[in-house]
Design a protein around this motif. Structure first.
Motif, mmCIF file in Angstrom:
data_model
loop_
_atom_site.group_PDB
_atom_site.id
_atom_site.type_symbol
_atom_site.label_atom_id
_atom_site.label_comp_id
_atom_site.label_asym_id
_atom_site.label_seq_id
_atom_site.Cartn_x
_atom_site.Cartn_y
_atom_site.Cartn_z
ATOM 1 N N ASN A 135 -25.345 28.290 -0.923
ATOM 2 C CA ASN A 135 -23.930 28.036 -0.648
ATOM 3 C C ASN A 135 -23.036 28.759 -1.660
ATOM 4 N N VAL A 136 -23.414 30.000 -1.999
ATOM 5 C CA VAL A 136 -22.641 30.805 -2.944
ATOM 6 C C VAL A 136 -22.216 32.107 -2.273
ATOM 7 N N LYS A 137 -20.912 32.316 -2.226
ATOM 8 C CA LYS A 137 -20.365 33.554 -1.668
ATOM 9 C C LYS A 137 -20.240 34.625 -2.742
ATOM 10 N N SER A 138 -19.760 34.232 -3.922
ATOM 11 C CA SER A 138 -19.604 35.192 -5.023
ATOM 12 C C SER A 138 -19.526 34.445 -6.348
ATOM 13 N N VAL A 139 -19.833 35.176 -7.426
ATOM 14 C CA VAL A 139 -19.747 34.622 -8.779
ATOM 15 C C VAL A 139 -19.036 35.654 -9.658
ATOM 16 N N ARG A 140 -18.052 35.222 -10.395
ATOM 17 C CA ARG A 140 -17.332 36.113 -11.311
ATOM 18 C C ARG A 140 -17.463 35.579 -12.739
ATOM 19 N N VAL A 141 -18.002 36.428 -13.630
ATOM 20 C CA VAL A 141 -18.152 36.058 -15.036
ATOM 21 C C VAL A 141 -16.861 36.386 -15.766
ATOM 22 N N LEU A 142 -16.361 35.431 -16.558
ATOM 23 C CA LEU A 142 -15.160 35.618 -17.365
ATOM 24 C C LEU A 142 -15.578 35.734 -18.829
ATOM 25 N N TRP A 143 -14.936 36.646 -19.548
ATOM 26 C CA TRP A 143 -15.414 37.005 -20.890
ATOM 27 C C TRP A 143 -14.416 36.613 -21.971
ATOM 28 N N PRO A 144 -14.722 35.604 -22.782
ATOM 29 C CA PRO A 144 -13.867 35.303 -23.936
ATOM 30 C C PRO A 144 -13.792 36.498 -24.892
ATOM 31 N N SER A 145 -12.753 36.525 -25.698
ATOM 32 C CA SER A 145 -12.573 37.626 -26.646
ATOM 33 C C SER A 145 -13.783 37.729 -27.574
ATOM 34 N N PRO A 146 -14.398 38.921 -27.656
ATOM 35 C CA PRO A 146 -15.572 39.101 -28.509
ATOM 36 C C PRO A 146 -15.185 39.544 -29.917
ATOM 37 N N GLU A 147 -16.206 39.793 -30.720
ATOM 38 C CA GLU A 147 -16.024 40.311 -32.074
ATOM 39 C C GLU A 147 -16.581 41.724 -32.161
ATOM 40 N N VAL A 148 -16.122 42.470 -33.162
ATOM 41 C CA VAL A 148 -16.621 43.817 -33.419
ATOM 42 C C VAL A 148 -17.558 43.758 -34.620
ATOM 43 N N PHE A 149 -18.757 44.321 -34.464
ATOM 44 C CA PHE A 149 -19.742 44.362 -35.542
ATOM 45 C C PHE A 149 -20.009 45.813 -35.920
ATOM 46 N N ASP A 151 -19.123 27.259 1.762
ATOM 47 C CA ASP A 151 -18.488 26.076 2.336
ATOM 48 C C ASP A 151 -18.075 25.160 1.193
ATOM 49 N N ALA A 152 -16.769 25.075 0.942
ATOM 50 C CA ALA A 152 -16.265 24.298 -0.199
ATOM 51 C C ALA A 152 -16.536 22.814 -0.062
ATOM 52 N N ALA A 153 -16.866 22.357 1.143
ATOM 53 C CA ALA A 153 -17.112 20.924 1.353
ATOM 54 C C ALA A 153 -18.546 20.538 1.012
ATOM 55 N N LYS A 154 -19.382 21.527 0.722
ATOM 56 C CA LYS A 154 -20.787 21.246 0.434
ATOM 57 C C LYS A 154 -21.113 21.586 -1.020
ATOM 58 N N PRO A 155 -22.125 20.931 -1.610
ATOM 59 C CA PRO A 155 -22.517 21.238 -2.985
ATOM 60 C C PRO A 155 -23.057 22.662 -3.103
ATOM 61 N N VAL A 156 -23.062 23.163 -4.313
ATOM 62 C CA VAL A 156 -23.588 24.496 -4.625
ATOM 63 C C VAL A 156 -24.842 24.345 -5.475
ATOM 64 N N ALA A 157 -25.899 25.036 -5.081
ATOM 65 C CA ALA A 157 -27.104 25.107 -5.900
ATOM 66 C C ALA A 157 -27.103 26.481 -6.562
ATOM 67 N N LEU A 158 -26.794 26.501 -7.840
ATOM 68 C CA LEU A 158 -26.648 27.768 -8.559
ATOM 69 C C LEU A 158 -27.942 28.106 -9.292
ATOM 70 N N THR A 207 -30.775 26.843 -13.671
ATOM 71 C CA THR A 207 -30.376 26.255 -12.390
ATOM 72 C C THR A 207 -29.429 25.094 -12.648
ATOM 73 N N ALA A 208 -28.555 24.844 -11.688
ATOM 74 C CA ALA A 208 -27.647 23.698 -11.774
ATOM 75 C C ALA A 208 -27.094 23.408 -10.392
ATOM 76 N N ARG A 209 -26.740 22.177 -10.175
ATOM 77 C CA ARG A 209 -26.104 21.760 -8.932
ATOM 78 C C ARG A 209 -24.642 21.487 -9.229
ATOM 79 N N LEU A 210 -23.762 22.180 -8.520
ATOM 80 C CA LEU A 210 -22.332 22.014 -8.710
ATOM 81 C C LEU A 210 -21.797 21.132 -7.591
#
Length: 260
Positions: A74-88, A112-119, A140-143
């Protein structure tokens, strides 16, 4: 690019004596469902003291994380968001990433937003201290339909780069022997100590060099080389260029770099 990858793999060889479980642990934070039906979750990475992992654009000596969501339901797409990193800076090389721990928010769009997501997530990443080693985590996780926000995810969202509209932002492009040299000029107030400019081409097949930048008051200029695999000719999509100015305590991000 290939040279950097070989260097990373060779550097990883001594790490065979170190077990992955000794230096990294990971979990999915299930987060909450937003009013639009999307789920705001996160991947939480905890590293051993002084170990680090890498940002989406890690520098020549870094290894960018690779995410595989195959097997999710039940996953259409996943977008990763990136917190500000550090420079090494290590052995004269610049890398970009996170040390000790990081929470990477992920926006999951269900079929389907009405159903749980198995990620289901498989993450390939590099972790480094005095040595480097490749790591693979399977999660794995259930959302469900929880509306309660997670403070850890909220903190990570607050640390995302601020979107900026730099006055007069433009990119001059000139050919070089094996690619293109891009010079970005903009009017942008000083963001903080230790400013570092990062160019991203928006195409993983295009390697981008470490940027050289200089500032005169509010005028910031940064230069980087863009080279396609094998030195092949390519058309540069200016709208796909991302410019990020990292500084101590945060970052600002600009999308697109038009002609003067």
């Amino acid at each position: 690019m290939m040279k950097a990858l070989l260097l990373a793999l060779l550097t990883a060889t001594p790490a065979l004596a170190t077990e992955q479980d000794e230096v990294i642990s990971a979990q999915i934070l299930p987060g909450w469902q937003q009013s639009n039906g999307h789920h705001m979750a996160a991947i939480s990475l905890t590293l051993a003291p002084q170990w680090k992992t890498y940002w989406r654009s890690p520098g020549d000596a870094g290894i960018p994380p690779i995410f595989d969501w195959a097997g999710s339901q039940n996953v259409k797409s996943v977008r990763v968001l990136w917190p500000s990193p550090e420079v090494f800076h290590t052995n004269g090389m610049q890398t970009i990433g996170y040390h000790d721990a990081v929470v990477l928010p992920i926006e999951v769009v269900p079929v389907d937003a009405a159903k749980p997501v198995a990620l289901q997530a498989r993450v390939d990443l590099g972790v480094c201290k005095d040595i480097c080693m490749p790591a693979v985590v399977d999660l794995t996780a259930r959302l469900g339909e929880s509306r309660s926000a997670d403070p850890q995810i909220e903190a990570a969202l607050r640390d995302l780069p601020k979107l900026a509209q730099a006055a007069g932002l433009s990119c001059q492009v000139q050919p070089i022997k094996d690619g293109l040299r891009v010079t970005a000029q903009m009017v942008l107030a000083v963001q903080g100590a230790g400013e570092t400019v990062i160019f991203e081409a928006g195409d993983p097949a295009i390697w981008v060099s470490e940027a050289q930048s200089q500032r005169r008051g509010d005028r910031l200029t940064a230069v980087a080389d863009f080279v396609a695999s094998g030195g092949a000719a390519f058309a540069l999509d200016r709208s796909a260029i991302t410019l990020t100015v990292l500084h101590q305590g945060g970052s600002v991000e600009m999308q697109g770099c038009p002609a003067p």
